[in-house]
Design a protein around this motif. Structure first.
Motif, PDB file in Angstrom:
ATOM      1  N   GLY A  95      -0.126   6.601   4.728  1.00 12.40           N
ATOM      2  CA  GLY A  95       0.789   6.701   3.601  1.00 12.40           C
ATOM      3  C   GLY A  95       1.009   5.327   3.004  1.00 12.40           C
ATOM      4  N   GLU A  96       2.134   5.141   2.356  1.00 11.53           N
ATOM      5  CA  GLU A  96       2.397   3.899   1.631  1.00 11.53           C
ATOM      6  C   GLU A  96       2.392   2.683   2.547  1.00 11.53           C
ATOM      7  OE1 GLU A  96       5.623   2.080  -1.570  1.00 11.53           O
ATOM      8  OE2 GLU A  96       6.197   3.784  -0.308  1.00 11.53           O
ATOM      9  N   SER A 100      -0.380  -0.283   2.284  1.00  9.62           N
ATOM     10  CA  SER A 100       0.157  -1.603   1.924  1.00  9.62           C
ATOM     11  C   SER A 100      -0.304  -2.668   2.906  1.00  9.62           C
ATOM     12  CB  SER A 100       1.688  -1.559   1.875  1.00  9.62           C
ATOM     13  OG  SER A 100       2.132  -0.703   0.850  1.00  9.62           O
ATOM     14  N   ARG A 117      -0.052  10.899   2.625  1.00  5.98           N
ATOM     15  CA  ARG A 117       1.278  11.250   2.141  1.00  5.98           C
ATOM     16  C   ARG A 117       1.824  10.100   1.302  1.00  5.98           C
ATOM     17  NH1 ARG A 117       5.370  11.632   7.314  1.00  5.98           N
ATOM     18  NH2 ARG A 117       5.266   9.478   8.038  1.00  5.98           N
ATOM     19  N   ASP A 118       3.091  10.231   0.845  1.00 10.46           N
ATOM     20  CA  ASP A 118       3.667   9.280  -0.110  1.00 10.46           C
ATOM     21  C   ASP A 118       2.812   9.262  -1.379  1.00 10.46           C
ATOM     22  OD1 ASP A 118       5.520   8.604   1.917  1.00 10.46           O
ATOM     23  OD2 ASP A 118       4.160   7.066   2.694  1.00 10.46           O
ATOM     24  N   GLU A 120       3.276  10.042  -4.493  1.00 10.34           N
ATOM     25  CA  GLU A 120       3.793   9.435  -5.715  1.00 10.34           C
ATOM     26  C   GLU A 120       3.636   7.923  -5.670  1.00 10.34           C
ATOM     27  OE1 GLU A 120       7.857   9.290  -8.456  1.00 10.34           O
ATOM     28  OE2 GLU A 120       7.818  10.493  -6.625  1.00 10.34           O
ATOM     29  N   ALA A 121       3.968   7.306  -4.535  1.00 12.17           N
ATOM     30  CA  ALA A 121       3.830   5.855  -4.407  1.00 12.17           C
ATOM     31  C   ALA A 121       2.371   5.431  -4.473  1.00 12.17           C
ATOM     32  CB  ALA A 121       4.452   5.390  -3.093  1.00 12.17           C
ATOM     33  N   LEU A 122       1.488   6.168  -3.809  1.00 15.10           N
ATOM     34  CA  LEU A 122       0.068   5.836  -3.860  1.00 15.10           C
ATOM     35  C   LEU A 122      -0.452   5.944  -5.288  1.00 15.10           C
ATOM     36  CD1 LEU A 122      -1.396   7.615  -0.689  1.00 15.10           C
ATOM     37  CD2 LEU A 122      -0.500   5.299  -0.911  1.00 15.10           C
ATOM     38  N   SER A 125      -0.051   2.860  -7.322  1.00 14.43           N
ATOM     39  CA  SER A 125      -0.673   1.661  -6.770  1.00 14.43           C
ATOM     40  C   SER A 125      -2.082   1.453  -7.314  1.00 14.43           C
ATOM     41  CB  SER A 125      -0.737   1.770  -5.241  1.00 14.43           C
ATOM     42  OG  SER A 125      -1.448   0.689  -4.679  1.00 14.43           O
ATOM     43  N   HIS A 136       3.160  16.151   3.381  1.00 12.05           N
ATOM     44  CA  HIS A 136       4.248  15.339   3.921  1.00 12.05           C
ATOM     45  C   HIS A 136       4.201  15.196   5.434  1.00 12.05           C
ATOM     46  CE1 HIS A 136       6.318  18.963   5.386  1.00 12.05           C
ATOM     47  NE2 HIS A 136       5.873  19.533   4.262  1.00 12.05           N
TER      48      HIS A 136
END
Length: 215
Positions: A95-96, A100, A117-118, A120-122, A125, A136
Protein backbone atom coordinates in the motif's frame (compact mmCIF):
# COMPACT_ATOMS: atom_id res chain seq x y z
CA UNK A 1 7.27 -25.52 -4.41
CA UNK A 2 7.83 -22.19 -2.65
CA UNK A 3 11.04 -22.15 -0.63
CA UNK A 4 13.02 -19.62 1.42
CA UNK A 5 15.60 -18.61 -1.18
CA UNK A 6 17.42 -15.27 -1.01
CA UNK A 7 19.69 -14.88 -4.04
CA UNK A 8 22.01 -11.92 -4.72
CA UNK A 9 20.78 -9.12 -6.96
CA UNK A 10 21.45 -9.57 -10.66
CA UNK A 11 23.62 -6.98 -12.45
CA UNK A 12 21.71 -3.86 -13.36
CA UNK A 13 20.93 -3.07 -16.98
CA UNK A 14 22.75 -0.28 -18.82
CA UNK A 15 21.17 2.95 -17.51
CA UNK A 16 21.22 4.55 -20.96
CA UNK A 17 19.27 1.62 -22.42
CA UNK A 18 16.80 1.76 -19.54
CA UNK A 19 16.26 5.50 -20.03
CA UNK A 20 15.76 5.00 -23.77
CA UNK A 21 13.06 2.36 -23.23
CA UNK A 22 11.30 4.54 -20.66
CA UNK A 23 10.65 7.05 -23.44
CA UNK A 24 9.05 4.50 -25.78
CA UNK A 25 5.45 3.18 -25.80
CA UNK A 26 5.03 -0.27 -24.27
CA UNK A 27 2.69 -1.13 -27.17
CA UNK A 28 5.51 -0.61 -29.66
CA UNK A 29 7.98 -2.59 -27.56
CA UNK A 30 5.41 -5.39 -27.38
CA UNK A 31 4.93 -5.35 -31.14
CA UNK A 32 8.64 -5.93 -31.59
CA UNK A 33 8.57 -8.78 -29.08
CA UNK A 34 6.31 -10.56 -31.60
CA UNK A 35 3.21 -9.58 -29.58
CA UNK A 36 3.68 -12.58 -27.30
CA UNK A 37 5.32 -10.92 -24.27
CA UNK A 38 3.28 -9.02 -21.71
CA UNK A 39 1.69 -9.19 -18.27
CA UNK A 40 -2.02 -9.87 -18.83
CA UNK A 41 -4.38 -8.34 -16.27
CA UNK A 42 -1.82 -6.06 -14.63
CA UNK A 43 -2.63 -2.34 -14.84
CA UNK A 44 -1.30 0.95 -13.44
CA UNK A 45 -2.54 2.20 -10.07
CA UNK A 46 -0.46 5.42 -10.10
CA UNK A 47 -0.76 8.65 -12.10
CA UNK A 48 0.46 7.07 -15.34
CA UNK A 49 4.17 7.96 -15.12
CA UNK A 50 6.22 5.66 -17.36
CA UNK A 51 8.49 3.09 -15.72
CA UNK A 52 11.68 1.30 -16.72
CA UNK A 53 14.32 -0.45 -14.67
CA UNK A 54 16.04 -3.70 -13.71
CA UNK A 55 13.97 -6.53 -12.22
CA UNK A 56 14.43 -7.45 -8.59
CA UNK A 57 12.06 -10.39 -8.39
CA UNK A 58 10.05 -11.72 -5.44
CA UNK A 59 7.80 -14.77 -5.17
CA UNK A 60 5.41 -14.98 -2.23
CA UNK A 61 2.69 -17.17 -0.80
CA UNK A 62 -0.74 -15.83 -1.71
CA UNK A 63 -1.62 -12.91 0.55
CA UNK A 64 1.76 -12.82 2.37
CA UNK A 65 4.24 -9.93 1.96
CA UNK A 66 7.13 -10.83 4.29
CA UNK A 67 9.54 -11.39 1.39
CA UNK A 68 8.59 -8.02 -0.12
CA UNK A 69 9.67 -6.30 3.10
CA UNK A 70 12.98 -8.15 2.83
CA UNK A 71 13.36 -7.15 -0.82
CA UNK A 72 12.95 -3.50 0.17
CA UNK A 73 16.21 -3.91 2.12
CA UNK A 74 17.94 -5.09 -1.08
CA UNK A 75 16.49 -2.66 -3.61
CA UNK A 76 18.89 -0.40 -5.53
CA UNK A 77 18.17 2.84 -7.35
CA UNK A 78 16.46 2.06 -10.68
CA UNK A 79 15.37 -1.44 -9.68
CA UNK A 80 11.78 -2.51 -10.36
CA UNK A 81 10.41 -4.78 -7.62
CA UNK A 82 8.49 -7.51 -9.45
CA UNK A 83 6.26 -9.62 -7.20
CA UNK A 84 4.71 -12.95 -8.16
CA UNK A 85 1.71 -13.20 -5.87
CA UNK A 86 0.11 -15.98 -7.88
CA UNK A 87 -2.62 -13.68 -9.17
CA UNK A 88 -4.32 -13.65 -5.76
CA UNK A 89 -6.67 -10.69 -5.29
CA UNK A 90 -8.00 -11.53 -1.82
CA UNK A 91 -5.39 -9.48 0.10
CA UNK A 92 -3.29 -6.44 -0.71
CA UNK A 93 0.45 -7.08 -0.67
CA UNK A 94 1.51 -3.41 -0.60
CA UNK A 95 0.00 0.00 0.00
CA UNK A 96 1.05 3.61 0.44
CA UNK A 97 3.69 2.94 3.09
CA UNK A 98 5.59 0.22 1.22
CA UNK A 99 5.48 2.04 -2.11
CA UNK A 100 6.74 5.17 -0.33
CA UNK A 101 9.65 3.19 1.12
CA UNK A 102 10.47 1.82 -2.34
CA UNK A 103 10.36 5.33 -3.80
CA UNK A 104 12.53 6.73 -1.00
CA UNK A 105 15.16 4.09 -1.74
CA UNK A 106 15.23 4.96 -5.42
CA UNK A 107 13.26 2.08 -6.91
CA UNK A 108 11.96 2.69 -10.41
CA UNK A 109 8.59 1.07 -9.64
CA UNK A 110 6.70 -2.00 -8.46
CA UNK A 111 4.79 -4.66 -10.42
CA UNK A 112 2.59 -7.10 -8.54
CA UNK A 113 0.61 -10.08 -9.79
CA UNK A 114 -1.68 -9.49 -6.84
CA UNK A 115 -3.64 -6.70 -5.18
CA UNK A 116 -2.75 -3.36 -3.59
CA UNK A 117 -4.53 -1.06 -1.18
CA UNK A 118 -4.61 2.69 -0.43
CA UNK A 119 -5.75 2.99 -4.03
CA UNK A 120 -6.64 6.68 -3.81
CA UNK A 121 -3.20 7.61 -2.46
CA UNK A 122 -1.42 5.44 -5.03
CA UNK A 123 -3.46 7.07 -7.78
CA UNK A 124 -2.14 10.51 -6.81
CA UNK A 125 1.46 9.32 -6.80
CA UNK A 126 3.98 9.50 -9.63
CA UNK A 127 5.72 6.37 -8.31
CA UNK A 128 4.92 3.59 -10.80
CA UNK A 129 2.85 0.80 -9.28
CA UNK A 130 1.19 -1.88 -11.40
CA UNK A 131 -1.10 -4.53 -9.92
CA UNK A 132 -4.06 -6.75 -10.65
CA UNK A 133 -6.66 -5.27 -8.26
CA UNK A 134 -7.31 -3.04 -5.28
CA UNK A 135 -8.69 -4.27 -1.96
CA UNK A 136 -8.65 -3.03 1.63
CA UNK A 137 -7.78 -6.37 3.25
CA UNK A 138 -4.15 -6.45 4.39
CA UNK A 139 -1.53 -9.20 4.09
CA UNK A 140 -0.05 -11.85 6.33
CA UNK A 141 3.67 -11.63 7.16
CA UNK A 142 4.61 -15.25 7.81
CA UNK A 143 6.33 -16.38 4.61
CA UNK A 144 7.67 -18.34 2.94
CA UNK A 145 9.01 -16.31 0.05
CA UNK A 146 11.82 -16.16 -2.49
CA UNK A 147 13.93 -13.27 -3.77
CA UNK A 148 15.75 -13.05 -7.11
CA UNK A 149 14.28 -16.16 -8.69
CA UNK A 150 12.37 -16.48 -11.99
CA UNK A 151 8.76 -15.35 -11.52
CA UNK A 152 5.58 -15.18 -13.56
CA UNK A 153 3.50 -12.00 -13.74
CA UNK A 154 0.19 -12.27 -15.57
CA UNK A 155 1.57 -15.13 -17.64
CA UNK A 156 4.84 -13.30 -18.42
CA UNK A 157 8.15 -14.81 -17.30
CA UNK A 158 10.48 -12.32 -15.60
CA UNK A 159 14.04 -13.23 -14.66
CA UNK A 160 16.19 -11.30 -12.18
CA UNK A 161 18.05 -8.61 -14.12
CA UNK A 162 15.51 -8.35 -16.94
CA UNK A 163 14.55 -4.89 -18.17
CA UNK A 164 10.98 -4.10 -17.14
CA UNK A 165 9.01 -1.32 -18.86
CA UNK A 166 5.53 -0.11 -18.02
CA UNK A 167 3.08 2.61 -19.04
CA UNK A 168 -0.69 3.12 -19.22
CA UNK A 169 -0.99 0.11 -21.57
CA UNK A 170 0.69 -2.35 -19.20
CA UNK A 171 4.04 -4.03 -18.59
CA UNK A 172 6.63 -5.94 -20.64
CA UNK A 173 9.93 -7.51 -19.62
CA UNK A 174 12.88 -8.82 -21.62
CA UNK A 175 16.50 -9.85 -21.32
CA UNK A 176 19.17 -7.14 -21.53
CA UNK A 177 20.86 -9.36 -24.14
CA UNK A 178 18.23 -8.45 -26.74
CA UNK A 179 17.78 -4.85 -25.61
CA UNK A 180 20.01 -3.06 -28.18
CA UNK A 181 18.33 -4.71 -31.18
CA UNK A 182 14.88 -4.32 -29.63
CA UNK A 183 15.52 -0.65 -28.98
CA UNK A 184 16.52 -0.05 -32.61
CA UNK A 185 13.44 -1.85 -33.94
CA UNK A 186 11.07 -0.08 -31.54
CA UNK A 187 12.49 3.34 -32.35
CA UNK A 188 12.06 2.64 -36.06
CA UNK A 189 8.42 1.68 -35.52
CA UNK A 190 7.78 4.76 -33.37
CA UNK A 191 9.29 7.00 -36.06
CA UNK A 192 7.13 5.32 -38.73
CA UNK A 193 3.98 5.79 -36.63
CA UNK A 194 4.81 9.46 -36.06
CA UNK A 195 5.12 9.87 -39.84
CA UNK A 196 1.75 8.18 -40.39
CA UNK A 197 0.05 10.34 -37.76
CA UNK A 198 1.49 13.48 -39.35
CA UNK A 199 0.01 12.34 -42.68
CA UNK A 200 -3.38 11.73 -41.08
CA UNK A 201 -3.29 15.21 -39.56
CA UNK A 202 -2.82 16.55 -43.10
CA UNK A 203 -5.76 14.48 -44.32
CA UNK A 204 -3.75 11.77 -46.02
CA UNK A 205 -3.62 8.01 -45.25
CA UNK A 206 -2.92 5.26 -47.77
CA UNK A 207 -3.37 2.29 -45.44
CA UNK A 208 0.14 1.08 -46.31
CA UNK A 209 1.95 0.15 -43.11
CA UNK A 210 4.58 -2.53 -42.90
CA UNK A 211 4.37 -4.97 -39.96
CA UNK A 212 4.71 -4.93 -37.03
CA UNK A 213 1.67 -2.72 -36.72
CA UNK A 214 -0.75 -1.77 -34.00
CA UNK A 215 -4.14 -3.36 -33.88
Amino acid sequence: MLEERRNPNAPQADPELVAAFRALPVANISDNLHRIVGAVGVRPFHDGTAMAGTALTVRVRAGDNRAIHEALEMVRPEDVIVVDGGGDESRALVGEIMTSVAQMRGAAGMVLDSAVRDVEALGRSSFPCFARAGIHLGPYKNGPGEINVPVTIGGMLVNPGDIVVGDADGVVAFSPDIAPALLEATRAQSDKEAEILEGIARGHYTGAYAAPAKA
